[in-house]
Design a protein around this motif. Structure first.
Motif, short mmCIF file in Angstrom:
data_model
loop_
_atom_site.label_atom_id
_atom_site.label_comp_id
_atom_site.label_asym_id
_atom_site.label_seq_id
_atom_site.Cartn_x
_atom_site.Cartn_y
_atom_site.Cartn_z
N GLY A 20 0.79 -1.21 0.00
CA GLY A 20 0.00 0.00 0.00
C GLY A 20 0.83 1.27 0.00
N VAL A 24 0.56 4.18 -2.95
CA VAL A 24 0.19 5.57 -2.69
C VAL A 24 1.22 6.52 -3.27
CG1 VAL A 24 -0.08 7.31 -0.88
CG2 VAL A 24 -1.19 5.09 -0.64
N SER A 224 -5.38 11.55 4.55
CA SER A 224 -5.69 10.14 4.37
C SER A 224 -5.18 9.64 3.03
CB SER A 224 -7.20 9.91 4.45
OG SER A 224 -7.69 10.24 5.73
N ASN A 225 -4.78 8.39 2.99
CA ASN A 225 -4.40 7.79 1.72
C ASN A 225 -5.63 7.63 0.83
OD1 ASN A 225 -1.65 7.49 2.27
ND2 ASN A 225 -1.96 5.51 3.26
N VAL A 227 -8.22 5.71 -1.56
CA VAL A 227 -8.71 4.33 -1.50
C VAL A 227 -9.28 3.88 -2.84
CG1 VAL A 227 -10.35 2.75 -0.39
CG2 VAL A 227 -9.18 4.51 0.97
N GLN A 319 -3.21 3.11 8.60
CA GLN A 319 -4.51 3.36 7.97
C GLN A 319 -4.79 2.16 7.08
OE1 GLN A 319 -4.82 6.29 4.88
NE2 GLN A 319 -7.05 6.23 4.85
N LEU A 321 -6.12 -0.26 4.51
CA LEU A 321 -6.94 0.06 3.34
C LEU A 321 -8.05 -0.94 3.09
CD1 LEU A 321 -4.24 1.33 0.80
CD2 LEU A 321 -5.74 2.66 2.29
N GLU A 325 -11.83 -0.30 1.64
CA GLU A 325 -12.29 -0.84 0.36
C GLU A 325 -13.57 -1.64 0.54
OE1 GLU A 325 -8.81 -3.00 -0.69
OE2 GLU A 325 -7.77 -1.26 -1.56
N SER A 344 -12.52 3.95 10.70
CA SER A 344 -13.44 3.92 9.57
C SER A 344 -14.78 3.30 9.95
CB SER A 344 -12.82 3.15 8.40
OG SER A 344 -12.49 1.82 8.79
N HIS A 397 -7.30 13.35 -2.12
CA HIS A 397 -5.94 13.19 -1.62
C HIS A 397 -5.04 14.30 -2.17
CE1 HIS A 397 -2.36 11.08 -0.18
NE2 HIS A 397 -1.85 11.17 -1.40
#
Length: 408
Positions: A20, A24, A224-225, A227, A319, A321, A325, A344, A397
């Motif tokens: 991940g 990113v 935040s990354n 998604v 974080q 993912l 998802e 989340s 992002h």
């Protein structure tokens, strides 16, 4: 907003996607280039993702091995502690411009090949910089605040005497000793984290755990990354039966605990992943389906067969993912309240936050609650609506990244 950032130098250990973190970094590089930025990509380990060069991004790869795969243990130790070449080359790349004030250096990772030799270069007074925390290596020698032999979160102050003499490493005491020496080099000669002026964190838990290790003047930004960009059709979770686990089948991920709880609750358990605990999981729940590693492009399809995603990871995470998802597809999530996966989940709406991994405790109760198809449907509807009310897309992002770049 005025554009003070014409040039972005992105820095990480690897040149291609291996997880991940790399995903990113590389995808944000492509997106920043598409916005018209002059993007430079600097890494240690080949190969380079072919999309970078195809997009016209300037690339620099040292062509070295990471610590784990270096054929020479002596060379691995030497460069793992201090890769002088990485620092020198990065300094040249950063300063190869007519206007350094319009350049931002954004570091994603350095511990696998670049080493903290890049620290004094990036934190120099005339360099605008920001680091994204994808783990906990700024403080913790093993990067996770996790005691692997004891299989639990470590509450010790990082690099305290108690920390340094504790064998918490996933390998052996000798490797822990190397990590402690490396961390000492990082804190002193590498100026990390004491020289860091700007940090991006990706979860509130991460910020909470790490804040006290940085200077009081360090500025923190929550980005935040990304998604997902395309909105998928909502999954009808009531029509599915599988409670799905995605990840490495290793102790820190909680797969065995899920297997015991699934067996006790009488639910169908599906594991997407592989690892050293595969046989232990099968012994705990013989009916479990263990699919092994699946291409990332196929995981989303398999998730669409889930009643719920189960995320029993035993460590903090940063974080994660996969829970996001799942929520994006309308799949409820069961997460522990000790991990960043909880951020989340709104308990009782789009998923369930558990207080323990006891099959007879809150973990078992969560599985039992979502075993009811109509209850699962209510959770799934909320998951879908809540995620897409404020989706974590690449566009969002980039907006936040550019705001950070302008601010530093």
């Amino acid at each position: 907003m005025t554009d003070r950032t014409k040039r972005v130098v992105l820095v990480m250990d690897y040149g291609d996607v291996r997880g991940g973190l790399e995903k990113v970094c590389i995808e944000s590089a492509l997106a920043l280039k598409a916005q018209g930025k002059d993007v430079v990509f600097f890494c240690g380990v080949p190969p380079l993702d072919p999309r970078l060069e195809a997009a016209g991004i300037e690339t620099h790869c040292l062509g070295v091995s990471d610590i784990a795969s270096n054929a020479s243990r002596l060379a691995a130790i030497r460069t793992g502690l201090w890769n002088r070449t990485a620092g020198q080359k990065l300094d040249q790349v950063i300063r190869d411009t007519n206007d350094l004030s319009a350049t931002v250096v954004h570091v994603h990772c350095w511990t696998k090949s670049l080493s903290s030799a890049i620290g004094p270069v990036v934190t120099a007074p005339d360099v605008r910089h920001v680091f994204t925390m994808h783990e906990y290596f700024f403080a913790c020698p093993n990067g996770g605040f996790f005691d692997y032999p004891r299989n639990g979160i470590c509450g010790k102050r990082a690099m305290s005497l108690s920390c340094m003499v504790t064998n918490c490493d996933v390998r052996n005491p000798a490797h822990k000793a190397f990590r402690v020496v490396r961390q000492g080099m990082q804190k002193t000669f590498g100026r990390l984290p004491r020289g860091v002026r700007n940090i991006i964190y990706i979860s509130e838990l991460q910020h909470e755990v790490m804040r006290s290790y940085f200077p009081a003047a360090t500025r923190f930004f929550n980005v935040s990354n990304p998604v997902i960009d395309e909105k998928p059709e909502q999954v009808d979770v009531a029509a599915n039966e599988a409670f799905v686990f995605v990840g490495r089948l290793a102790a820190a991920k909680g797969g065995v605990e899920f297997a015991h709880a699934a067996k006790a609750a009488g639910v169908r358990a599906v594991f997407i992943g592989d690892g050293p605990q595969k046989d232990e999981i099968r012994a705990a729940c013989p009916e479990a389906e263990i699919l092994g590693w699946i291409e990332s492009s196929q995981v989303a399809g398999l998730l669409r067969e889930a009643r719920a995603l189960v995320f029993p990871s035993l460590w903090y995470e940063c974080q994660p993912l996969v829970p996001l998802e799942a929520l994006a597809a309308g799949i409820p999530v069961i997460s522990g309240d000790w991990t960043a996966g909880r951020e989340s989940v709104v308990n009782g709406r789009n998923g369930i936050i558990i207080k323990d991994l006891d099959p007879q405790g809150s973990f078992g109760a969560a599985l039992a609650a979502l075993k009811d198809p109509e209850a699962a449907r209510r959770y799934g509807n909320a998951a879908y609506q809540m995620f897409w009310a404020d989706p974590l897309t690449m566009g969002r992002h980039l907006d936040r990244l550019n705001t950070v770049y302008e601010a530093i």
